[in-house]
Scaffold this active site. Structure first.
Site, short mmCIF file in Angstrom:
data_model
loop_
_atom_site.label_atom_id
_atom_site.label_comp_id
_atom_site.label_asym_id
_atom_site.label_seq_id
_atom_site.Cartn_x
_atom_site.Cartn_y
_atom_site.Cartn_z
N ASP A 138 0.87 -1.18 0.00
CA ASP A 138 0.00 0.00 0.00
C ASP A 138 0.90 1.23 0.00
O ASP A 138 1.34 1.67 1.06
CB ASP A 138 -0.89 0.02 1.24
CG ASP A 138 -1.90 -1.11 1.26
OD1 ASP A 138 -2.80 -1.09 0.41
OD2 ASP A 138 -1.79 -2.00 2.12
N ARG A 146 4.17 2.56 2.86
CA ARG A 146 5.03 1.53 3.47
C ARG A 146 6.50 1.84 3.27
O ARG A 146 7.35 1.44 4.06
CB ARG A 146 4.71 0.15 2.89
CG ARG A 146 3.25 -0.24 2.90
CD ARG A 146 2.60 -0.12 4.25
NE ARG A 146 1.19 -0.51 4.21
CZ ARG A 146 0.28 -0.08 5.06
NH1 ARG A 146 0.62 0.74 6.04
NH2 ARG A 146 -0.98 -0.48 4.96
N ARG A 207 -6.86 10.57 2.55
CA ARG A 207 -6.45 9.60 1.53
C ARG A 207 -7.19 9.86 0.21
O ARG A 207 -6.81 9.33 -0.83
CB ARG A 207 -6.72 8.18 2.01
CG ARG A 207 -5.91 7.78 3.24
CD ARG A 207 -6.41 6.49 3.85
NE ARG A 207 -6.26 5.37 2.93
CZ ARG A 207 -6.82 4.18 3.12
NH1 ARG A 207 -7.61 3.98 4.19
NH2 ARG A 207 -6.63 3.20 2.27
N LYS A 237 -9.13 1.97 -5.86
CA LYS A 237 -9.89 1.50 -4.72
C LYS A 237 -10.68 2.66 -4.11
O LYS A 237 -10.34 3.82 -4.36
CB LYS A 237 -8.96 0.85 -3.67
CG LYS A 237 -7.89 1.78 -3.07
CD LYS A 237 -6.94 1.01 -2.17
CE LYS A 237 -5.99 1.94 -1.45
NZ LYS A 237 -4.99 1.22 -0.65
N HIS A 238 -11.75 2.42 -3.37
CA HIS A 238 -12.37 1.17 -2.96
C HIS A 238 -13.76 1.14 -3.59
O HIS A 238 -14.66 1.81 -3.10
CB HIS A 238 -12.48 1.09 -1.44
CG HIS A 238 -11.19 1.29 -0.70
ND1 HIS A 238 -10.67 2.54 -0.42
CD2 HIS A 238 -10.29 0.39 -0.19
CE1 HIS A 238 -9.54 2.41 0.25
NE2 HIS A 238 -9.28 1.11 0.40
N HIS A 250 -12.27 -1.51 8.54
CA HIS A 250 -11.34 -2.37 9.27
C HIS A 250 -11.98 -2.90 10.55
O HIS A 250 -11.60 -3.97 11.04
CB HIS A 250 -10.07 -1.59 9.63
CG HIS A 250 -9.20 -1.25 8.45
ND1 HIS A 250 -9.43 -0.16 7.66
CD2 HIS A 250 -8.11 -1.88 7.95
CE1 HIS A 250 -8.51 -0.11 6.71
NE2 HIS A 250 -7.70 -1.14 6.86
N ASP A 323 -10.06 -6.23 -0.83
CA ASP A 323 -9.37 -5.57 0.27
C ASP A 323 -8.96 -6.67 1.26
O ASP A 323 -9.31 -7.85 1.09
CB ASP A 323 -10.29 -4.54 0.92
CG ASP A 323 -9.52 -3.41 1.60
OD1 ASP A 323 -8.31 -3.57 1.85
OD2 ASP A 323 -10.14 -2.37 1.87
#
Length: 668
Positions: A138, A146, A207, A237-238, A250, A323
């Site tokens: 990601d 990351r 984001r 996404k998403h 999440h 996901d």
């Protein structure tokens, strides 16, 4: 010295696929693979290998056979003690890197990640059908990244939205893609095409590029093109849109209570445009969308959404990747049914199942029992192999270890800094309290996530006091006590609109009577909860690069240019953004600062600059525009001479030239 040669010569030579030497430079545009080539590979694959290709899994460890994580991998149901065992046991189509799995450090050790990626490919190419791996992460930029320093870091999507620049969007993706590729990461779960119309959204927020579907489309497509130009798979996404929810998938299951007309107007346009521009992959969200499917199942398990609408109505034929299957948003059916139901709904790849063995065998059993036909299995395997072939992975899956030295180049870092500077948005500036006077005694206080200590270190005459992310009453009291003896307080908040204690901190500081500047380093909506502060800027992110640009904006080295890409309800409209009225006094403040920092070294030269500005200040007071402009142009010549004589740093020169341009533009 050459790296390991490609192992699949016997398999690929009859298929007329030319094998380059290891680390061959890939063309910018990969040729379409011949269908017969892919089908020939599939003919040689076992059922177990085909099922394995459907999975992208995470494994703990810094190397393919890291002995330090064997117990952790087994305890966390990774399917083996290390990457090597997992690949040999389950033949996954890909892996996903995480910082918390210690695949990528913070800061990143570029040689370690490159070696891990090459080692994983080595193991995969040693397997029966010699199929290269998708190595994914990601890497959205901003708060979800990351790969961080010393690689190039960016301020994130909403910051790009504040610049409104499709060029910045594409350039940032090109750099992110280029540096990922050098690390051996060939698949990116980005960009986020969610349209953030809900200020209370706890999972998307910054984001997203914007609340405006058109701007999201323009910037998202630019990033898709940037990633794909570097042969990195780009994932939109998403789907069909996670921007209008106040639940984080999440930790729960959001329900999007919109009719189809509103979905078509707000959420779906960026995905339609991405499909038109041939995005490589699409990731559905773990969200319930009754307007598209009234079954109360999340999109991940919805055949009406994924097969009938995405494949059928929108005509999408690329990869569909779930996901994370370890998220609470899929906990509506038993764990062993999750991969099977997602696949039956229309997905191709199953991302990060919590129990690799359970998920793999559930899929294997479903095919063996006829619940999933071999034709349906082959359809997804074909798409997966097609993407790998299009990106040149069958040709050469390895990345040159020496190429990591080019990551975080000066040119890339400068672009990121320029973009971040241009994104800083000044929302409010009562009585011109900003930019700060050079000798202002400051307190910088606020939640740890707002990085008050770093911000304080970058400002003159500043003291810091850091609270917990949700300040306690005692911490608020201490902040108030410290503020009472300061000229001004700067409060870096972090999505305070979602945290009552941060709001209480700002309110208590306002009661001291000391001027308050709030700097929102999370979502931009914070000012709605304390609209009477003296000034408010927002950065759209808390990365170090954003804090550096914020500091520069506070002291006038950067003149804010950003414009709100979202509405702050009942307060500020989409597109709102202020600039400083820069005058010679501001430039004199900067000269004082640069003298203290050593960026201006020659005393005589400094006095010459100051005398020149004093004279121009007289013309400013008289309103004599022509003389101000003429003398400011003369000031630029003085700066040129100082740079030529090496009496001024390039950074100080650039800043003073920019502010000079501001003065000239104002008087013109």
């Amino acid at each position: 010295m050459r790296w390991r040669p490609i192992l699949a010569v016997t398999l690929l030579a009859p298929l007329m696929i030319s094998l380059h030497s290891t680390f061959a430079v890939q063309s910018d545009t990969q040729e379409e693979p011949e269908p017969d080539a892919i089908e020939s590979i599939m003919d040689d694959m076992t059922l177990e290998e085909k099922v394995g290709q459907l999975f992208i899994v995470h494994v703990y460890g810094e190397t393919p056979t890291d002995p330090n994580y064997e117990e952790e991998n087994l305890e966390n149901d990774r399917g083996g003690e290390n990457f090597k065992e997992v690949i040999e046991n389950y033949h996954p189509g890909g892996v996903i890197y995480f910082n918390w799995a210690d695949n990528i450090g913070m800061p990143v050790d570029t040689s370690q990640v490159n070696a891990l990626s090459n080692g994983i490919q080595d193991i995969a190419m040693d397997e029966g059908s010699s199929i290269p791996m998708l190595v994914s992460a990601d890497q959205e930029g901003g708060i979800v990244a990351r790969v961080t320093e010393p690689a190039t870091t960016f301020p994130g999507n909403m910051a790009i939205g504040a610049t409104g620049s499709s060029a910045y969007a594409e350039q940032s993706a090109e750099i992110l893609g280029e540096e990922m590729k050098k690390l051996g990461i060939n698949m990116n779960f980005a960009p986020t095409l969610d349209v953030n119309v809900n200020p209370d959204n706890p999972v998307i927020g910054v984001r997203s590029y914007s609340e405006d579907p058109g701007l999201v489309s323009d910037l998202g497509i630019s990033q898709i093109q940037g990633f794909q130009s570097e042969d990195v798979i780009s994932t939109a996404k998403h789907f069909p849109g996670h921007g209008d929810t106040d639940v984080d998938s999440h930790y729960g299951l959001p329900i999007i209570e919109k009719d189809l007309e509103m979905l078509l107007e707000e959420d779906l346009p960026p995905f339609k445009d991405a499909i038109d521009h041939e995005v490589d992959a699409i990731m559905p969200a773990h969200i319930v969308v009754p307007a598209l499917d009234d079954s109360e199942l999340p999109a991940t398990f919805s055949e009406p959404i994924l097969t009938d609408y995405l494949r059928g109505e929108l005509g999408y034929d690329g990869l569909i990747v779930t996901d994370g299957l370890d998220m609470d948003g899929v906990d509506v059916i038993p764990e062993e049914e999750v991969p099977v139901e997602a696949f039956k709904a229309g997905v191709d790849m199953l991302l990060d199942p919590p129990d690799v063995d359970l998920a793999y065998n559930a899929m294997l059993d479903a095919v063996a029992d006829g619940e999933i036909s071999e034709d349906r299995l082959n359809e997804s395997v074909y798409r997966i192999l097609e993407q790998k072939m299009e990106k040149g992975l069958f040709d050469d899956p390895y990345e040159d270890p020496e190429a990591v030295d080019q990551i975080g180049s000066d040119e890339n870092l400068q672009l990121a800094e320029d973009m971040t500077d241009d994104s800083i948005t000044l929302i409010k500036n009562d009585d011109g309290v900003l930019p700060l006077d050079y000798d202002t005694e400051l307190l910088v206080t606020g939640p740890e996530s707002g990085k008050p200590e770093l911000l304080s270190d970058l400002l003159p005459e500043a003291e810091s006091y850091e609270t917990s992310d949700s300040p306690t009453d005692a911490e608020i009291d201490e902040s108030v006590s410290l503020a009472e003896n300061k000229d001004m307080v700067v409060v870096p908040t972090s999505s305070a609109h979602l945290d009552e204690q941060q709001q209480n901190l700002v309110t208590a500081l306002q009661d001291t009577g000391t001027p308050i500047v709030v700097t929102g380093v999370g979502n931009p909506y914070d000012i709605a909860d304390f609209p009477d502060v003296d000034a408010y800027l927002t950065t759209y992110g808390d990365q170090d690069i954003s804090i550096h640009s914020l500091a520069s904006a506070l002291i006038g080295e950067v003149n804010p240019k950003g414009e709100l890409p979202v509405t702050i309800p009942e307060h500020y409209d989409f597109g709102h953004g202020l600039n400083y009225e820069i005058d010679t006094a501001t430039i004199e403040q900067l000269i004082d600062r640069f003298e203290d920092t050593g960026d201006l070294e020659n005393d005589e030269a400094i006095h010459t600059l100051q005398r020149h500005l004093t004279a121009i200040g007289h013309y400013e007071n008289q309103g004599e525009a022509e003389k101000v402009i003429d003398h400011m142009e003369g000031f630029t010549h003085l700066l040129d001479q100082q740079l030529e004589n090496e009496w001024i740093s390039e950074e100080a020169y650039d800043t003073l030239m920019d502010r000079t341009d501001d003065v000239i533009a104002w008087w013109q």
